[in-house]
Design a protein around this motif. Structure first.
Motif, PDB file in Angstrom:
ATOM      1  N   GLU A  44       0.934  -1.192  -0.192  1.00  0.00           N
ATOM      2  CA  GLU A  44      -0.062   0.048  -0.083  1.00  0.00           C
ATOM      3  C   GLU A  44       0.597   1.325   0.050  1.00  0.00           C
ATOM      4  O   GLU A  44       0.558   2.245  -0.745  1.00  0.00           O
ATOM      5  CB  GLU A  44      -1.015  -0.103   1.186  1.00  0.00           C
ATOM      6  CG  GLU A  44      -1.900   0.983   1.200  1.00  0.00           C
ATOM      7  CD  GLU A  44      -2.993   1.069   2.517  1.00  0.00           C
ATOM      8  OE1 GLU A  44      -3.912   0.724   2.249  1.00  0.00           O
ATOM      9  OE2 GLU A  44      -2.533   1.138   3.565  1.00  0.00           O
ATOM     10  N   THR A  45       2.029   1.292   0.769  1.00  0.00           N
ATOM     11  CA  THR A  45       2.803   2.409   0.801  1.00  0.00           C
ATOM     12  C   THR A  45       3.708   2.526  -0.591  1.00  0.00           C
ATOM     13  O   THR A  45       3.757   3.737  -0.909  1.00  0.00           O
ATOM     14  CB  THR A  45       3.687   2.237   2.011  1.00  0.00           C
ATOM     15  OG1 THR A  45       3.047   2.150   3.168  1.00  0.00           O
ATOM     16  CG2 THR A  45       4.601   3.406   2.187  1.00  0.00           C
ATOM     17  N   ALA A  46       4.015   1.377  -0.826  1.00  0.00           N
ATOM     18  CA  ALA A  46       5.081   1.444  -1.970  1.00  0.00           C
ATOM     19  C   ALA A  46       4.102   2.087  -3.480  1.00  0.00           C
ATOM     20  O   ALA A  46       4.754   2.396  -4.351  1.00  0.00           O
ATOM     21  CB  ALA A  46       5.518  -0.074  -2.377  1.00  0.00           C
ATOM     22  N   THR A  47       2.862   1.756  -3.310  1.00  0.00           N
ATOM     23  CA  THR A  47       2.055   2.136  -4.475  1.00  0.00           C
ATOM     24  C   THR A  47       1.598   3.698  -4.098  1.00  0.00           C
ATOM     25  O   THR A  47       0.518   4.143  -5.117  1.00  0.00           O
ATOM     26  CB  THR A  47       0.838   1.276  -4.744  1.00  0.00           C
ATOM     27  OG1 THR A  47       0.107   1.181  -3.765  1.00  0.00           O
ATOM     28  CG2 THR A  47       1.438  -0.278  -5.180  1.00  0.00           C
ATOM     29  N   GLY A  48       1.905   4.334  -3.119  1.00  0.00           N
ATOM     30  CA  GLY A  48       1.297   5.481  -2.976  1.00  0.00           C
ATOM     31  C   GLY A  48      -0.095   5.631  -2.530  1.00  0.00           C
ATOM     32  O   GLY A  48      -0.842   6.505  -2.720  1.00  0.00           O
ATOM     33  N   ARG A  49      -0.516   4.524  -1.961  1.00  0.00           N
ATOM     34  CA  ARG A  49      -1.889   3.982  -1.510  1.00  0.00           C
ATOM     35  C   ARG A  49      -3.031   4.012  -2.855  1.00  0.00           C
ATOM     36  O   ARG A  49      -4.015   4.046  -2.446  1.00  0.00           O
ATOM     37  CB  ARG A  49      -2.207   5.140  -0.466  1.00  0.00           C
ATOM     38  CG  ARG A  49      -1.295   5.161   0.604  1.00  0.00           C
ATOM     39  CD  ARG A  49      -2.005   5.653   2.083  1.00  0.00           C
ATOM     40  NE  ARG A  49      -1.106   5.900   3.264  1.00  0.00           N
ATOM     41  CZ  ARG A  49      -0.124   5.180   3.587  1.00  0.00           C
ATOM     42  NH1 ARG A  49       0.213   4.371   2.891  1.00  0.00           N
ATOM     43  NH2 ARG A  49       0.360   5.427   4.698  1.00  0.00           N
ATOM     44  N   VAL A  50      -2.322   3.820  -3.799  1.00  0.00           N
ATOM     45  CA  VAL A  50      -3.137   3.801  -5.086  1.00  0.00           C
ATOM     46  C   VAL A  50      -3.696   2.526  -5.025  1.00  0.00           C
ATOM     47  O   VAL A  50      -4.912   2.106  -5.372  1.00  0.00           O
ATOM     48  CB  VAL A  50      -2.479   3.793  -6.318  1.00  0.00           C
ATOM     49  CG1 VAL A  50      -3.275   3.355  -7.634  1.00  0.00           C
ATOM     50  CG2 VAL A  50      -1.978   5.202  -6.537  1.00  0.00           C
ATOM     51  N   VAL A  51      -2.977   1.400  -4.420  1.00  0.00           N
ATOM     52  CA  VAL A  51      -3.577  -0.002  -3.999  1.00  0.00           C
ATOM     53  C   VAL A  51      -3.640  -0.111  -2.731  1.00  0.00           C
ATOM     54  O   VAL A  51      -2.520   0.033  -1.841  1.00  0.00           O
ATOM     55  CB  VAL A  51      -2.551  -1.185  -4.666  1.00  0.00           C
ATOM     56  CG1 VAL A  51      -3.166  -2.344  -4.193  1.00  0.00           C
ATOM     57  CG2 VAL A  51      -2.445  -0.940  -5.994  1.00  0.00           C
ATOM     58  N   THR A  52      -4.835  -0.529  -2.172  1.00  0.00           N
ATOM     59  CA  THR A  52      -5.052  -0.554  -0.562  1.00  0.00           C
ATOM     60  C   THR A  52      -4.903  -1.970  -0.254  1.00  0.00           C
ATOM     61  O   THR A  52      -4.846  -2.959  -0.849  1.00  0.00           O
ATOM     62  CB  THR A  52      -6.515   0.024  -0.240  1.00  0.00           C
ATOM     63  OG1 THR A  52      -7.359  -0.815  -0.999  1.00  0.00           O
ATOM     64  CG2 THR A  52      -6.419   1.548  -0.803  1.00  0.00           C
ATOM     65  N   VAL A  53      -4.828  -2.212   1.108  1.00  0.00           N
ATOM     66  CA  VAL A  53      -4.944  -3.448   1.474  1.00  0.00           C
ATOM     67  C   VAL A  53      -6.015  -4.074   1.231  1.00  0.00           C
ATOM     68  O   VAL A  53      -6.461  -5.397   0.699  1.00  0.00           O
ATOM     69  CB  VAL A  53      -4.934  -3.343   3.189  1.00  0.00           C
ATOM     70  CG1 VAL A  53      -5.355  -4.926   3.881  1.00  0.00           C
ATOM     71  CG2 VAL A  53      -3.553  -3.167   3.750  1.00  0.00           C
ATOM     72  N   ALA A  54      -7.468  -3.354   1.057  1.00  0.00           N
ATOM     73  CA  ALA A  54      -8.723  -3.962   0.517  1.00  0.00           C
ATOM     74  C   ALA A  54      -8.591  -4.386  -0.898  1.00  0.00           C
ATOM     75  O   ALA A  54      -9.111  -5.374  -1.299  1.00  0.00           O
ATOM     76  CB  ALA A  54      -9.634  -3.194   0.766  1.00  0.00           C
TER      77      ALA A  54
END
Length: 97
Positions: free
Chosen positions: A24-34
């Motif tokens: 999530e962090t590496a994608t700048g929160r573009v991809v979330t855990v959900a």
């Protein structure tokens, strides 16, 4: 958590949750855990792009001293579970966490 005794006590679930947050962090929160969970942990299906993969590889190297060569071993970047297996193996070889 650091040290071998602490690493042995860490469950795969704990490590999986930590790696989900790193993605999530590496994608700048573009991809979330959900997003990851909805995609059964598969990074491509969740929407991780090339920059996200590069950032994730850097984070994994910094956090776990685990270097993934995407050309030689692309299967290690397939899913959260494949990253967990890779990190576990790296820690068993004396890596850090």
């Amino acid at each position: 958590m650091t040290g071998t005794a602490n690493e042995a006590a860490r469950t795969d679930t704990d490590l999986r949750e930590e790696i989900e947050l790193l993605v999530e962090t590496a994608t700048g929160r573009v991809v979330t855990v959900a997003d990851l969970r909805a995609a059964d942990g598969e990074l491509d299906r969740a929407g991780v792009n090339s920059i996200g993969y590069i950032n994730l590889m850097e984070v994994l190297e910094q956090r776990y001293d685990a270097v993934i060569d995407p050309e030689a071993d692309p299967e290690h970047l397939y899913s959260v579970d494949s990253i967990v297996r890779f990190v576990r193996a790296r820690l068993a070889e004396g890596g850090r966490a």
